[in-house]
Design a protein around this motif. Structure first.
Motif, mmCIF file in Angstrom:
data_model
loop_
_atom_site.group_PDB
_atom_site.id
_atom_site.type_symbol
_atom_site.label_atom_id
_atom_site.label_comp_id
_atom_site.label_asym_id
_atom_site.label_seq_id
_atom_site.Cartn_x
_atom_site.Cartn_y
_atom_site.Cartn_z
ATOM 1 N N THR A 170 71.192 56.043 16.388
ATOM 2 C CA THR A 170 72.224 56.685 16.418
ATOM 3 C C THR A 170 72.976 56.763 18.049
ATOM 4 O O THR A 170 72.265 56.714 18.802
ATOM 5 N N GLU A 171 74.238 57.270 18.031
ATOM 6 C CA GLU A 171 74.806 56.958 19.265
ATOM 7 C C GLU A 171 75.796 58.108 19.507
ATOM 8 O O GLU A 171 76.479 58.483 18.434
ATOM 9 N N GLY A 172 75.945 58.607 20.606
ATOM 10 C CA GLY A 172 76.689 59.724 20.829
ATOM 11 C C GLY A 172 77.671 59.597 22.039
ATOM 12 O O GLY A 172 77.000 59.618 23.085
ATOM 13 N N ALA A 173 78.910 59.790 21.888
ATOM 14 C CA ALA A 173 79.678 59.500 23.246
ATOM 15 C C ALA A 173 79.699 60.977 23.909
ATOM 16 O O ALA A 173 79.728 62.180 23.669
ATOM 17 N N VAL A 174 79.510 60.871 25.366
ATOM 18 C CA VAL A 174 79.497 61.886 26.102
ATOM 19 C C VAL A 174 80.877 62.166 26.738
ATOM 20 O O VAL A 174 81.362 63.264 26.839
ATOM 21 N N ALA A 175 81.679 61.261 26.911
ATOM 22 C CA ALA A 175 82.971 61.286 27.587
ATOM 23 C C ALA A 175 83.734 60.167 27.591
ATOM 24 O O ALA A 175 83.033 58.864 27.438
ATOM 25 N N MET A 176 85.085 60.206 27.668
ATOM 26 C CA MET A 176 85.922 58.783 27.862
ATOM 27 C C MET A 176 86.602 59.072 29.280
ATOM 28 O O MET A 176 87.286 60.080 29.371
ATOM 29 N N LEU A 177 86.537 58.138 29.906
ATOM 30 C CA LEU A 177 86.987 57.940 31.363
ATOM 31 C C LEU A 177 88.339 57.094 31.586
ATOM 32 O O LEU A 177 88.259 56.154 31.007
ATOM 33 N N THR B 285 87.551 54.183 18.316
ATOM 34 C CA THR B 285 87.123 54.673 19.419
ATOM 35 C C THR B 285 87.720 55.940 19.509
ATOM 36 O O THR B 285 87.067 57.013 20.001
ATOM 37 N N LEU B 286 88.770 56.327 18.868
ATOM 38 C CA LEU B 286 89.569 57.757 18.836
ATOM 39 C C LEU B 286 88.514 58.425 18.158
ATOM 40 O O LEU B 286 88.110 59.919 18.395
ATOM 41 N N ALA B 287 87.927 57.999 16.970
ATOM 42 C CA ALA B 287 86.922 58.847 16.295
ATOM 43 C C ALA B 287 85.687 59.094 17.204
ATOM 44 O O ALA B 287 85.299 60.502 16.926
ATOM 45 N N SER B 288 85.285 58.357 17.774
ATOM 46 C CA SER B 288 84.100 58.428 18.450
ATOM 47 C C SER B 288 84.388 59.622 19.553
ATOM 48 O O SER B 288 83.479 60.714 19.895
ATOM 49 N N LEU B 289 85.510 59.519 20.106
ATOM 50 C CA LEU B 289 85.939 60.501 21.221
ATOM 51 C C LEU B 289 85.844 61.673 20.585
ATOM 52 O O LEU B 289 85.635 62.837 21.207
ATOM 53 N N LEU B 290 86.429 61.787 19.148
ATOM 54 C CA LEU B 290 86.510 63.260 18.752
ATOM 55 C C LEU B 290 85.394 63.648 18.028
ATOM 56 O O LEU B 290 85.519 64.794 17.535
ATOM 57 N N GLY B 291 84.133 62.858 18.285
ATOM 58 C CA GLY B 291 82.884 63.086 17.761
ATOM 59 C C GLY B 291 82.917 63.174 16.018
ATOM 60 O O GLY B 291 82.536 64.171 15.402
#
Lengths: 229, 229
Positions: free
Chosen positions: A68-75, A176-182
């Motif tokens: 699994t993979e979790g986004a920490v932040a979008m820069l 990407t938006l989905a990942s950003l929003l968790g």
DNA sequence: CGCACGCTTGATGCTGCTCAATTTGTGTGG
DNA sequence: CCACACAAATTGAGCAGCATCAAGCGTGCG
């Protein structure tokens, strides 16, 4: 490093106060690289050999654990990474990946640390930078823990509307938006359907906020979580 | 500020490099206060008028939003808060609450900022501190996003065992532990039952790790998330 | 002795994920 | 310019994880 890149870096909060001689020295040993979408810029667990500066595009910071993979932040543009690891000279806890075409400046980590020794103002500027990053992380933790997915989306829409006006053009893929929003991409789809009942039109990558007040009712923004409360 | 408190602060990484005169000035205008369990030390949304230093006990940093509450971090002895807000002179994004009896040193925020101007070494030390805090936040984000509740508990047990040995005495209430691990108290109970099948004995507030290897199998610790990988 | 609090246990429901099947969109080559 | 191939997005069905609600224990303290 080309002149336009140099001056772009020079104008960032972190580098504005750096004295001329140290800055020219620093930019002399740095360089800029262009990456296509989906490229990994540096890996998790890797020593932080460079400080990266995003000059164009959007970079995703994320961590992989098992499968699994979790986004920490979008820069966005002008952001530095991985600053904390560079300061402490340790390995990075996340990897960085481009979400679209990006231009990235690379400054060797020892140069950064040396520059701090030379210039107290620079150290102070980096402290500010790290403090800001810190608050952002806390905001993100709160956003994740304290809100459901519809609320997160609603707040993202409000923030986007504050920037672009009521007509919003999605700057990256929905994935990407989905990942950003968790949330999972599937879930974002469903949530986008739901949000139609709350003053928002959805047409592909174009959103339109018709009734900001109704949307705010769903989002319940706070200055403790959102920059635009 | 009593002498023993002064020297306790003096020995912290952040204050060790501060020159003598600035330190005596700083400690002269600071003071120490004792709090019973469950007391709120400062509130969310409040201006960061003081830098707090935890000298004894455990402090919980958390945010309230509507009627829910989310823990941001748990701070042991020697930790500072809310550092980022003090540096940037902004309001705090979380409130701080004692989980048990605590001794807290309070340094006026302007004094901290003034000290940074006086001493580059101090600035540099705070930068390190903030960088460490930063990595901790990232670790926490990963811990929450990438693991299930059993894994989180298992890793907490491993960390506790690394400190106290296989016989673990819970330092605070289970309610607090649940909040720290990001789950409901009820869920922690159930998870404690489950973990018995993986090499752990549970007797009230006493845990015993009989089979560390089996527990590691469940926890799957990583140096990207846990300090003790 | 009994009340209060923290913990446990059970039953139930919601939220968001996974898996799988379509549909839509996009770019490429004939 | 069309056709095809491939990626992205949507939709549906089913499920897992965890929260919530409610009730039952146990212990300690007045």
């Amino acid at each position: 490093m080309r002149h336009e890149d140099t001056s772009a870096v020079r104008e960032l909060r972190a580098f504005r106060t750096l004295d001329e001689s140290t800055f020219t020295w620093l930019s002399g040993v740095s360089f800029v690289q262009s990456f296509p979408a989906g490229m990994t810029i540096h890996n998790q667990g890797q020593d932080a050999d460079f400080l990266f500066i995003n000059l164009a595009g959007t970079v995703e910071l994320a961590t992989r654990h098992g499968d699994t993979e979790g986004a920490v932040a979008m820069l966005g543009v002008g952001r530095l990474f991985p600053l904390a690891s560079v300061v402490l000279d340790t390995q990075s806890l996340y990897f960085a990946r481009t979400t679209n075409a990006c231009r990235i400046a690379m400054i060797p980590a020892p140069i950064i640390r040396e520059s701090m020794d030379r210039s107290p103002d620079f150290t102070r500027a980096l402290l500010d930078e790290l403090a800001r990053e810190n608050l952002e992380h806390v905001r993100e933790i709160n956003n994740q823990k304290l809100r459901g997915s519809i609320e997160r989306l609603a707040n993202w829409l409000l923030a986007a509307a504050a920037e672009q006006g009521p007509q919003i053009k999605l700057p990256y893929s929905k994935r990407t938006l989905a990942s950003l929003l968790g949330m999972s991409p599937e879930n974002l789809s469903r949530t986008l359907v739901q949000i139609r009942n709350h003053g928002v039109e959805v047409h592909g990558a174009q959103f339109k906020v018709n009734d900001p007040e109704q949307l705010r009712g769903v989002a319940k923004p706070t200055k403790l979580i959102d920059l635009v409360a």
